[in-house]
Design a protein around this motif. Structure first.
Motif, PDB file in Angstrom:
ATOM      1  N   MET A 145     -16.504  -3.147   4.426  1.00  0.00           N
ATOM      2  CA  MET A 145     -15.434  -2.344   4.990  1.00  0.00           C
ATOM      3  C   MET A 145     -14.395  -2.058   3.915  1.00  0.00           C
ATOM      4  SD  MET A 145     -12.723  -3.316   7.984  1.00  0.00           S
ATOM      5  CE  MET A 145     -13.031  -2.248   9.351  1.00  0.00           C
ATOM      6  N   ASP A 146     -13.965  -0.833   3.850  1.00  0.00           N
ATOM      7  CA  ASP A 146     -12.928  -0.456   2.909  1.00  0.00           C
ATOM      8  C   ASP A 146     -11.589  -1.016   3.353  1.00  0.00           C
ATOM      9  OD1 ASP A 146     -14.679   0.985   1.341  1.00  0.00           O
ATOM     10  OD2 ASP A 146     -14.364   2.835   2.468  1.00  0.00           O
ATOM     11  N   PHE A 147     -10.734  -1.259   2.401  1.00  0.00           N
ATOM     12  CA  PHE A 147      -9.386  -1.740   2.684  1.00  0.00           C
ATOM     13  C   PHE A 147      -8.544  -0.592   3.215  1.00  0.00           C
ATOM     14  CE2 PHE A 147      -4.980  -2.253   1.334  1.00  0.00           C
ATOM     15  CZ  PHE A 147      -4.674  -3.472   1.906  1.00  0.00           C
ATOM     16  N   GLU A 148      -7.737  -0.905   4.214  1.00  0.00           N
ATOM     17  CA  GLU A 148      -6.826   0.085   4.779  1.00  0.00           C
ATOM     18  C   GLU A 148      -5.575  -0.624   5.256  1.00  0.00           C
ATOM     19  OE1 GLU A 148      -7.011   3.744   7.953  1.00  0.00           O
ATOM     20  OE2 GLU A 148      -8.143   1.929   8.412  1.00  0.00           O
ATOM     21  N   VAL A 149      -4.427  -0.072   4.929  1.00  0.00           N
ATOM     22  CA  VAL A 149      -3.161  -0.587   5.422  1.00  0.00           C
ATOM     23  C   VAL A 149      -2.353   0.607   5.923  1.00  0.00           C
ATOM     24  CG1 VAL A 149      -2.086  -0.591   3.127  1.00  0.00           C
ATOM     25  CG2 VAL A 149      -1.135  -2.024   4.910  1.00  0.00           C
ATOM     26  N   THR A 150      -1.868   0.508   7.169  1.00  0.00           N
ATOM     27  CA  THR A 150      -1.147   1.624   7.774  1.00  0.00           C
ATOM     28  C   THR A 150       0.122   1.136   8.459  1.00  0.00           C
ATOM     29  OG1 THR A 150      -2.425   1.393   9.828  1.00  0.00           O
ATOM     30  CG2 THR A 150      -3.227   2.995   8.208  1.00  0.00           C
ATOM     31  N   LEU A 151       1.126   1.979   8.421  1.00  0.00           N
ATOM     32  CA  LEU A 151       2.346   1.735   9.187  1.00  0.00           C
ATOM     33  C   LEU A 151       2.090   2.333  10.561  1.00  0.00           C
ATOM     34  CD1 LEU A 151       5.298   0.771   9.338  1.00  0.00           C
ATOM     35  CD2 LEU A 151       5.967   2.998   8.434  1.00  0.00           C
ATOM     36  N   ASP A 152       1.740   1.477  11.530  1.00  0.00           N
ATOM     37  CA  ASP A 152       1.345   1.948  12.859  1.00  0.00           C
ATOM     38  C   ASP A 152       2.531   2.308  13.745  1.00  0.00           C
ATOM     39  OD1 ASP A 152      -1.287   1.655  12.227  1.00  0.00           O
ATOM     40  OD2 ASP A 152      -1.711   0.082  13.677  1.00  0.00           O
ATOM     41  N   GLU A 153       3.638   1.631  13.527  1.00  0.00           N
ATOM     42  CA  GLU A 153       4.787   1.850  14.396  1.00  0.00           C
ATOM     43  C   GLU A 153       6.049   1.469  13.639  1.00  0.00           C
ATOM     44  OE1 GLU A 153       6.306   0.282  18.774  1.00  0.00           O
ATOM     45  OE2 GLU A 153       4.297  -0.207  18.093  1.00  0.00           O
ATOM     46  N   HIS A 154       7.080   2.293  13.788  1.00  0.00           N
ATOM     47  CA  HIS A 154       8.358   1.984  13.159  1.00  0.00           C
ATOM     48  C   HIS A 154       9.442   2.235  14.204  1.00  0.00           C
ATOM     49  CE1 HIS A 154      11.137   1.374   9.858  1.00  0.00           C
ATOM     50  NE2 HIS A 154      11.804   2.436  10.265  1.00  0.00           N
ATOM     51  N   ALA A 155      10.128   1.182  14.595  1.00  0.00           N
ATOM     52  CA  ALA A 155      11.194   1.273  15.589  1.00  0.00           C
ATOM     53  C   ALA A 155      12.485   0.770  14.947  1.00  0.00           C
ATOM     54  CB  ALA A 155      10.830   0.427  16.815  1.00  0.00           C
ATOM     55  N   ALA A 156      13.551   0.818  15.696  1.00  0.00           N
ATOM     56  CA  ALA A 156      14.846   0.384  15.158  1.00  0.00           C
ATOM     57  C   ALA A 156      14.840  -1.085  14.762  1.00  0.00           C
ATOM     58  CB  ALA A 156      15.946   0.644  16.190  1.00  0.00           C
ATOM     59  N   GLU A 157      14.144  -1.913  15.522  1.00  0.00           N
ATOM     60  CA  GLU A 157      14.172  -3.358  15.307  1.00  0.00           C
ATOM     61  C   GLU A 157      13.002  -3.896  14.491  1.00  0.00           C
ATOM     62  OE1 GLU A 157      16.525  -5.696  16.524  1.00  0.00           O
ATOM     63  OE2 GLU A 157      17.712  -3.898  16.869  1.00  0.00           O
ATOM     64  N   TYR A 158      11.896  -3.162  14.444  1.00  0.00           N
ATOM     65  CA  TYR A 158      10.698  -3.702  13.810  1.00  0.00           C
ATOM     66  C   TYR A 158       9.787  -2.589  13.287  1.00  0.00           C
ATOM     67  CZ  TYR A 158       8.457  -2.295  18.121  1.00  0.00           C
ATOM     68  OH  TYR A 158       7.999  -1.549  19.178  1.00  0.00           O
ATOM     69  N   SER A 159       8.892  -2.983  12.405  1.00  0.00           N
ATOM     70  CA  SER A 159       7.793  -2.124  11.956  1.00  0.00           C
ATOM     71  C   SER A 159       6.499  -2.890  12.175  1.00  0.00           C
ATOM     72  CB  SER A 159       7.912  -1.794  10.468  1.00  0.00           C
ATOM     73  OG  SER A 159       9.003  -0.953  10.212  1.00  0.00           O
ATOM     74  N   VAL A 160       5.454  -2.170  12.561  1.00  0.00           N
ATOM     75  CA  VAL A 160       4.135  -2.766  12.720  1.00  0.00           C
ATOM     76  C   VAL A 160       3.226  -2.189  11.642  1.00  0.00           C
ATOM     77  CG1 VAL A 160       2.121  -3.063  14.199  1.00  0.00           C
ATOM     78  CG2 VAL A 160       4.411  -3.038  15.213  1.00  0.00           C
ATOM     79  N   ILE A 161       2.647  -3.095  10.860  1.00  0.00           N
ATOM     80  CA  ILE A 161       1.730  -2.702   9.798  1.00  0.00           C
ATOM     81  C   ILE A 161       0.370  -3.317  10.108  1.00  0.00           C
ATOM     82  CG2 ILE A 161       1.230  -2.908   7.335  1.00  0.00           C
ATOM     83  CD1 ILE A 161       4.328  -3.045   6.974  1.00  0.00           C
ATOM     84  N   ALA A 162      -0.661  -2.489  10.107  1.00  0.00           N
ATOM     85  CA  ALA A 162      -2.018  -2.964  10.384  1.00  0.00           C
ATOM     86  C   ALA A 162      -2.816  -3.012   9.087  1.00  0.00           C
ATOM     87  CB  ALA A 162      -2.704  -2.048  11.387  1.00  0.00           C
ATOM     88  N   VAL A 163      -3.582  -4.090   8.936  1.00  0.00           N
ATOM     89  CA  VAL A 163      -4.388  -4.294   7.738  1.00  0.00           C
ATOM     90  C   VAL A 163      -5.843  -4.465   8.162  1.00  0.00           C
ATOM     91  CG1 VAL A 163      -4.686  -5.690   5.659  1.00  0.00           C
ATOM     92  CG2 VAL A 163      -2.440  -5.546   6.736  1.00  0.00           C
ATOM     93  N   ARG A 164      -6.735  -3.768   7.459  1.00  0.00           N
ATOM     94  CA  ARG A 164      -8.160  -3.871   7.738  1.00  0.00           C
ATOM     95  C   ARG A 164      -8.924  -4.029   6.430  1.00  0.00           C
ATOM     96  NH1 ARG A 164      -5.663  -0.259  10.463  1.00  0.00           N
ATOM     97  NH2 ARG A 164      -5.627  -0.258  12.706  1.00  0.00           N
ATOM     98  N   GLY A 165      -9.946  -4.856   6.461  1.00  0.00           N
ATOM     99  CA  GLY A 165     -10.785  -5.024   5.286  1.00  0.00           C
ATOM    100  C   GLY A 165     -10.501  -6.318   4.554  1.00  0.00           C
ATOM    101  N   GLU A 166     -10.647  -6.287   3.245  1.00  0.00           N
ATOM    102  CA  GLU A 166     -10.476  -7.469   2.415  1.00  0.00           C
ATOM    103  C   GLU A 166      -9.144  -7.413   1.671  1.00  0.00           C
ATOM    104  OE1 GLU A 166     -13.850  -7.908  -0.168  1.00  0.00           O
ATOM    105  OE2 GLU A 166     -15.228  -8.113   1.523  1.00  0.00           O
ATOM    106  N   VAL A 167      -8.400  -8.511   1.733  1.00  0.00           N
ATOM    107  CA  VAL A 167      -7.144  -8.605   0.994  1.00  0.00           C
ATOM    108  C   VAL A 167      -7.402  -9.536  -0.184  1.00  0.00           C
ATOM    109  CG1 VAL A 167      -4.686  -9.102   1.092  1.00  0.00           C
ATOM    110  CG2 VAL A 167      -5.855  -8.306   3.157  1.00  0.00           C
ATOM    111  N   ASP A 168      -7.360  -8.959  -1.371  1.00  0.00           N
ATOM    112  CA  ASP A 168      -7.686  -9.716  -2.572  1.00  0.00           C
ATOM    113  C   ASP A 168      -6.837  -9.229  -3.742  1.00  0.00           C
ATOM    114  OD1 ASP A 168      -8.837  -7.279  -3.343  1.00  0.00           O
ATOM    115  OD2 ASP A 168     -10.874  -7.943  -2.896  1.00  0.00           O
ATOM    116  N   LEU A 169      -7.219  -9.592  -4.929  1.00  0.00           N
ATOM    117  CA  LEU A 169      -6.488  -9.241  -6.141  1.00  0.00           C
ATOM    118  C   LEU A 169      -6.245  -7.740  -6.255  1.00  0.00           C
ATOM    119  CD1 LEU A 169      -5.355 -10.141  -8.935  1.00  0.00           C
ATOM    120  CD2 LEU A 169      -7.668  -9.839  -9.829  1.00  0.00           C
TER     121      LEU A 169
END
Length: 113
Positions: free
Chosen positions: A1-25
């Motif tokens: 699976m390819d790596f993907e990082v997205t800002l899924d939601e940005h509100a006044a109090e919080y941001s949601v970031i989704a990560v998919r794939g491998e997190v490495d160097l």
């Protein structure tokens, strides 16, 4: 699976970031950058949805720790949500689960506000 990082939601109090794939160097810097971008605008929390993470190495753990500490200095919480089984196992073996705020779902991490 390819790596993907997205800002899924940005509100006044919080941001949601989704990560998919491998997190490495190679992908950890992209994750760090996305978290830093999500923290702009006065949010009080970053919710990092890690349900799609298939693999993490020591670079990923180091990145999580550095980002956690950096955000904390700014008064922003880092909340890890929906850890995949692979991430849960790494946290169990290393003890890092006690270092972070870990929530079973994205919704629970958001509602913590």
């Amino acid at each position: 699976m390819d790596f993907e990082v997205t800002l899924d939601e940005h509100a006044a109090e919080y941001s949601v970031i989704a990560v998919r794939g491998e997190v490495d160097l190679h992908t950890a810097p992209k994750l760090k950058y996305a978290i830093e971008r999500g923290a702009n605008g006065g949010v009080r929390a970053i919710v990092l949805d890690i349900s799609g993470v298939e693999f993490m190495d020591s670079t990923a753990l180091s990145t999580f720790m550095r980002v956690h500490d950096s955000l904390k200095e700014k008064g922003v919480a880092l909340r890890l949500a929906s850890p995949s089984r692979a991430v849960e196992r790494i946290f169990e073996v290393t003890g890092f689960g006690d270092y972070f705020e870990v929530y079973p779902s994205r919704e629970e991490a958001i509602s913590r506000n």
